[in-house]
Design a protein around this motif. Structure first.
Motif, PDB file in Angstrom:
ATOM      1  N   HIS A  25       0.832  -1.209   0.000  1.00  0.00           N
ATOM      2  CA  HIS A  25       0.000   0.000   0.000  1.00  0.00           C
ATOM      3  C   HIS A  25       0.868   1.261   0.000  1.00  0.00           C
ATOM      4  O   HIS A  25       0.530   2.247  -0.666  1.00  0.00           O
ATOM      5  CB  HIS A  25      -0.942   0.009   1.211  1.00  0.00           C
ATOM      6  CG  HIS A  25      -2.175  -0.790   1.008  1.00  0.00           C
ATOM      7  ND1 HIS A  25      -3.163  -0.452   0.118  1.00  0.00           N
ATOM      8  CD2 HIS A  25      -2.595  -1.948   1.582  1.00  0.00           C
ATOM      9  CE1 HIS A  25      -4.129  -1.335   0.146  1.00  0.00           C
ATOM     10  NE2 HIS A  25      -3.803  -2.268   1.032  1.00  0.00           N
ATOM     11  N   ASN A  81       2.179   1.761  -3.414  1.00  0.00           N
ATOM     12  CA  ASN A  81       1.069   2.171  -4.266  1.00  0.00           C
ATOM     13  C   ASN A  81       0.759   3.658  -4.083  1.00  0.00           C
ATOM     14  O   ASN A  81       0.557   4.381  -5.054  1.00  0.00           O
ATOM     15  CB  ASN A  81      -0.155   1.311  -3.942  1.00  0.00           C
ATOM     16  CG  ASN A  81      -1.295   1.553  -4.899  1.00  0.00           C
ATOM     17  OD1 ASN A  81      -1.090   1.845  -6.062  1.00  0.00           O
ATOM     18  ND2 ASN A  81      -2.499   1.425  -4.390  1.00  0.00           N
ATOM     19  N   SER A  91       3.586   6.256  -5.616  1.00  0.00           N
ATOM     20  CA  SER A  91       4.055   5.946  -6.963  1.00  0.00           C
ATOM     21  C   SER A  91       3.363   6.825  -7.988  1.00  0.00           C
ATOM     22  O   SER A  91       2.260   7.315  -7.777  1.00  0.00           O
ATOM     23  CB  SER A  91       3.803   4.479  -7.284  1.00  0.00           C
ATOM     24  OG  SER A  91       2.428   4.235  -7.356  1.00  0.00           O
ATOM     25  N   GLY A 108       1.030   2.510 -11.147  1.00  0.00           N
ATOM     26  CA  GLY A 108       1.166   1.108 -10.778  1.00  0.00           C
ATOM     27  C   GLY A 108       0.427   0.274 -11.797  1.00  0.00           C
ATOM     28  O   GLY A 108      -0.692   0.603 -12.170  1.00  0.00           O
ATOM     29  N   PHE A 150       5.565  -0.682  -9.776  1.00  0.00           N
ATOM     30  CA  PHE A 150       5.305   0.674  -9.310  1.00  0.00           C
ATOM     31  C   PHE A 150       6.465   1.557  -9.723  1.00  0.00           C
ATOM     32  O   PHE A 150       7.624   1.183  -9.551  1.00  0.00           O
ATOM     33  CB  PHE A 150       5.195   0.718  -7.775  1.00  0.00           C
ATOM     34  CG  PHE A 150       4.020  -0.016  -7.224  1.00  0.00           C
ATOM     35  CD1 PHE A 150       2.738   0.450  -7.429  1.00  0.00           C
ATOM     36  CD2 PHE A 150       4.183  -1.176  -6.482  1.00  0.00           C
ATOM     37  CE1 PHE A 150       1.652  -0.223  -6.910  1.00  0.00           C
ATOM     38  CE2 PHE A 150       3.104  -1.849  -5.963  1.00  0.00           C
ATOM     39  CZ  PHE A 150       1.829  -1.368  -6.176  1.00  0.00           C
ATOM     40  N   ILE A 165      -6.035  -3.891  -3.677  1.00  0.00           N
ATOM     41  CA  ILE A 165      -5.301  -2.628  -3.756  1.00  0.00           C
ATOM     42  C   ILE A 165      -6.006  -1.776  -4.804  1.00  0.00           C
ATOM     43  O   ILE A 165      -6.264  -2.253  -5.914  1.00  0.00           O
ATOM     44  CB  ILE A 165      -3.853  -2.858  -4.219  1.00  0.00           C
ATOM     45  CG1 ILE A 165      -3.116  -3.747  -3.227  1.00  0.00           C
ATOM     46  CG2 ILE A 165      -3.121  -1.546  -4.379  1.00  0.00           C
ATOM     47  CD1 ILE A 165      -1.761  -4.145  -3.724  1.00  0.00           C
ATOM     48  N   ARG A 196      -5.620   1.117  -7.356  1.00  0.00           N
ATOM     49  CA  ARG A 196      -4.540   1.840  -8.026  1.00  0.00           C
ATOM     50  C   ARG A 196      -4.778   3.337  -7.907  1.00  0.00           C
ATOM     51  O   ARG A 196      -5.916   3.811  -7.973  1.00  0.00           O
ATOM     52  CB  ARG A 196      -4.463   1.433  -9.490  1.00  0.00           C
ATOM     53  CG  ARG A 196      -4.012   0.016  -9.647  1.00  0.00           C
ATOM     54  CD  ARG A 196      -3.714  -0.379 -11.051  1.00  0.00           C
ATOM     55  NE  ARG A 196      -4.101   0.621 -12.027  1.00  0.00           N
ATOM     56  CZ  ARG A 196      -4.314   0.365 -13.295  1.00  0.00           C
ATOM     57  NH1 ARG A 196      -4.232  -0.847 -13.721  1.00  0.00           N
ATOM     58  NH2 ARG A 196      -4.641   1.303 -14.132  1.00  0.00           N
TER      59      ARG A 196
END
Length: 152
Positions: free
Chosen positions: A62, A65, A68, A71, A81, A145, A147
């Motif tokens: 996380h 993510n 970044s 991703g 990432f 997750i 994005r």
């Protein structure tokens, strides 16, 4: 005469011998009970370690993510990432090469993020990536997750 002397020498257990055997049996029983309790504690500690490793792995993913530029899922086994504030413009790949999940940089270097993994895969559904992991004890773990939106 020989038969009578042989019968006199063949005796059964005495009370003292029986109590001694009972005491030895009780000692072995208590030691084996302690060993069983100790093994159960070790097994619980092992499961707790796996749970903690999983949660730390999810937290790290996380964090990568959130920090970044983008991703994307390169394959069902590789997530990439691109670091946002990195002067070296590194990209990080989270993948399973063997029985662990590692973070690999395109500039070199590996870091084990999640040990003792049987299988690992990603699945993309819209803007979400679903991580599925089967640990060495056969337990399936999943986490979603989301994005990040593209930065302007």
């Amino acid at each position: 005469m020989y038969l009578i002397s042989k019968i006199k020498n063949e005796r059964g257990f005495t009370l003292l011998e029986s109590l001694f055997h009972l005491a030895v049996l009780l000692i072995f029983a208590s030691i084996s009970l302690l060993i069983i309790i100790w093994l159960r504690e070790l097994q619980n500690i092992h499961h707790i370690k796996q749970d903690v490793n999983w949660e730390l792995f999810v937290y790290d993913v996380h964090q990568y993510n959130e920090n970044s530029l983008s991703g994307e899922m390169v394959s069902p086994k590789i997530l990439m990432f691109e670091a946002a504030n990195d002067p070296e413009n590194r990209a990080f790949f989270i993948e399973q090469p063997h029985n662990h999940v590692r973070k690999r940089s395109n500039k070199g270097g590996n870091e084990i993020m999640l040990p003792n993994v049987q299988s690992f895969q990603y699945q993309q559904v819209g803007n979400e990536i679903i991580m599925k992991v089967v640990t060495e004890d056969g337990k399936l773990r999943e986490r979603v997750i989301v994005r990040p939106l593209p930065r302007e």
